[in-house]
Scaffold this motif. Structure first.
Motif, PDB file in Angstrom:
ATOM      1  N   THR A  36      28.647  -0.541  10.601  1.00 37.31           N
ATOM      2  CA  THR A  36      27.600   0.486  10.653  1.00 37.31           C
ATOM      3  C   THR A  36      27.008   0.733   9.278  1.00 37.31           C
ATOM      4  OG1 THR A  36      28.829   1.531  12.452  1.00 37.31           O
ATOM      5  CG2 THR A  36      27.081   2.826  11.437  1.00 37.31           C
ATOM      6  N   ILE A  37      27.870   0.732   8.248  1.00 41.22           N
ATOM      7  CA  ILE A  37      27.386   0.959   6.875  1.00 41.22           C
ATOM      8  C   ILE A  37      26.409  -0.134   6.465  1.00 41.22           C
ATOM      9  CG2 ILE A  37      28.110   1.042   4.450  1.00 41.22           C
ATOM     10  CD1 ILE A  37      30.706   2.356   5.392  1.00 41.22           C
ATOM     11  N   LEU A  38      26.741  -1.372   6.816  1.00 41.92           N
ATOM     12  CA  LEU A  38      25.859  -2.490   6.441  1.00 41.92           C
ATOM     13  C   LEU A  38      24.530  -2.440   7.182  1.00 41.92           C
ATOM     14  CD1 LEU A  38      28.478  -5.405   6.340  1.00 41.92           C
ATOM     15  CD2 LEU A  38      27.436  -4.210   4.405  1.00 41.92           C
TER      16      LEU A  38
ATOM     17  N   ALA B  72      20.626   0.074   6.359  1.00 41.48           N
ATOM     18  CA  ALA B  72      19.320  -0.276   5.767  1.00 41.48           C
ATOM     19  C   ALA B  72      18.230  -0.371   6.832  1.00 41.48           C
ATOM     20  CB  ALA B  72      19.436  -1.599   5.020  1.00 41.48           C
ATOM     21  N   ASP B  73      18.602  -0.608   8.080  1.00 48.01           N
ATOM     22  CA  ASP B  73      17.619  -0.762   9.157  1.00 48.01           C
ATOM     23  C   ASP B  73      17.355   0.555   9.893  1.00 48.01           C
ATOM     24  OD1 ASP B  73      17.558  -3.475   8.564  1.00 48.01           O
ATOM     25  OD2 ASP B  73      19.221  -3.915   9.938  1.00 48.01           O
ATOM     26  N   THR B  74      18.015   1.623   9.498  1.00 48.78           N
ATOM     27  CA  THR B  74      17.839   2.909  10.195  1.00 48.78           C
ATOM     28  C   THR B  74      17.008   3.846   9.326  1.00 48.78           C
ATOM     29  OG1 THR B  74      19.898   3.772   9.261  1.00 48.78           O
ATOM     30  CG2 THR B  74      20.035   2.654  11.388  1.00 48.78           C
TER      31      THR B  74
ATOM     32  N   MET C 114      21.633   9.550   6.444  1.00 47.58           N
ATOM     33  CA  MET C 114      22.259  10.691   5.776  1.00 47.58           C
ATOM     34  C   MET C 114      23.238  11.402   6.718  1.00 47.58           C
ATOM     35  SD  MET C 114      19.072  12.300   3.618  1.00 47.58           S
ATOM     36  CE  MET C 114      20.083  13.688   3.097  1.00 47.58           C
ATOM     37  N   ALA C 115      22.882  11.519   7.993  1.00 44.22           N
ATOM     38  CA  ALA C 115      23.765  12.166   8.954  1.00 44.22           C
ATOM     39  C   ALA C 115      25.060  11.365   9.118  1.00 44.22           C
ATOM     40  CB  ALA C 115      23.058  12.320  10.298  1.00 44.22           C
TER      41      ALA C 115
END
Length: 357
Positions: free
Chosen positions: A169-171, A174-176, A182-183
């Motif tokens: 999810t961390i990787l 960049a696409d969100t 931030m949430a």
């Protein structure tokens, strides 16, 4: 408490030693427990307080932007400064107040509420570089180092696995959109801090029990220290002997003051003297008000003679009264008859003397 040799410290601490340690502010407590509880409470507080903080921060920005002008004069700058201070106090004051209360309560919960002025006194020996260098390589410092390394290792492992589970999810952040990122990061940080806080709290509780055990070990005494302490509590033998002598002298003086009030002094001419007193209607039996041997016996007879107290020689009865009856006690039944005959004779002589006058 400074380290001492454990070679001969086999005795449990005396109540006096414990009280002295408390007066010096030396009590069993764990700094790590206070830190762990405060950290965990702060994480929970910020988690629930963050929406309130964000709302107030938006109001703060809107208010500050309303002052935006091409030129900022002194009056506007003062207003912005005052509003900023008010915002900081209003938003952060509850947080710092909570931290202060939690810190105090945790410390009180570990041992209780104590006030120790001695704990605030400067310890000049701590400034001694020799003592500081020796403490740096002490067993306790080594144990503290091992604890710190263990905590870092455990916390690092927990943090690694938490982040590893969210790595995909961390990787993809960049696409969100920024708000979603931030949430997510906010929830991740909270989860990370909360789980680490729980872990630190568990280790701090274990450390608290370790500190209590270490405290008891530090308070232990050698057999010689216990003897010296009891010697100090009881006082110097010479002083104790002097006090006992004074007490005996005072008791002897009070006893001699009772001799003139006696009805009769029964003696074994040289060795014993026992003064008896009987008040009709008050006493069940005659009482011994004074007794003594040798010099004291002679003094009792002198006082009795000077005050007109009848002196009767009866060696067997004098010895029996001296050995069987304490001062202030009534005579035993087996001596009633012998004493009664003497008192009857004494009263007869007194009455005869009065009638002759």
């Amino acid at each position: 408490m400074p380290e001492r040799s454990d070679a001969e410290r086999t005795e449990e601490a005396t109540p006096r030693r414990r009280q002295k340690a408390i007066e010096e502010g030396n009590v069993p407590k764990s700094r790590e427990l206070s830190t762990a509880v405060t950290f965990l409470v702060s994480v929970l507080f910020l988690y629930f307080y963050t929406p309130v903080f964000i709302e107030n921060f938006e109001k703060f920005l809107n208010h500050v932007l309303n002052f935006s002008r091409p030129g900022i004069d002194k009056e506007i700058a003062i207003q912005v400064f005052d509003f900023s201070i008010q915002f900081i106090l209003r938003v952060l004051a509850p947080f710092f107040a909570l931290m202060l209360v939690v810190g105090v309560l945790v410390n009180i919960a570990q041992f209780g509420f104590i006030i120790s002025p001695k704990a605030l006194e400067p310890k000049w020996d701590r400034l001694n570089p020799v003592n500081g260098f020796s403490n740096l390589f002490s067993k306790r410092s080594f144990a503290e180092l091992l604890k710190s390394l263990f905590k870092i290792f455990v916390v690092g492992i927990v943090a690694f696995y938490i982040i590893k589970g969210r790595m995909v999810t961390i990787l993809n952040l960049a696409d969100t959109d920024p708000f979603s990122s931030m949430a997510f990061l906010g929830k991740l940080i909270f989860e990370l801090c909360f789980k680490i806080g729980l872990l630190i709290l568990i280790m701090a509780i274990l450390d608290f029990f370790y500190q209590k055990w270490q405290y008891e070990q530090d308070l232990k005494m050698t057999k010689q220290e216990v003897k010296e302490e009891f010697k100090q509590m009881e006082g110097d033998p010479l002083i104790r002997q002097r006090i006992r002598n004074m007490q005996r002298e005072m008791a002897r003086k009070r006893m001699m003051e009772e001799v003139p009030k006696a009805d009769v002094v029964i003696t074994n001419p040289i060795h014993y003297a026992v003064a008896l007193k009987y008040e009709t209607g008050k006493d069940k039996a005659p009482k011994v008000v004074a007794k003594g041997q040798r010099l004291i016996a002679q003094r009792i007879k002198e006082i009795a003679k000077n005050h007109g107290v009848f002196i009767h020689e009866d060696p067997p009865l004098a010895r029996s009264l001296y050995s069987q009856v304490d001062i202030g006690d009534e005579i035993p039944e087996n001596l009633y008859k012998a004493v009664a005959e003497i008192l009857a004779f004494v009263y007869k002589m007194k009455n005869k003397k009065i009638s002759n006058q």
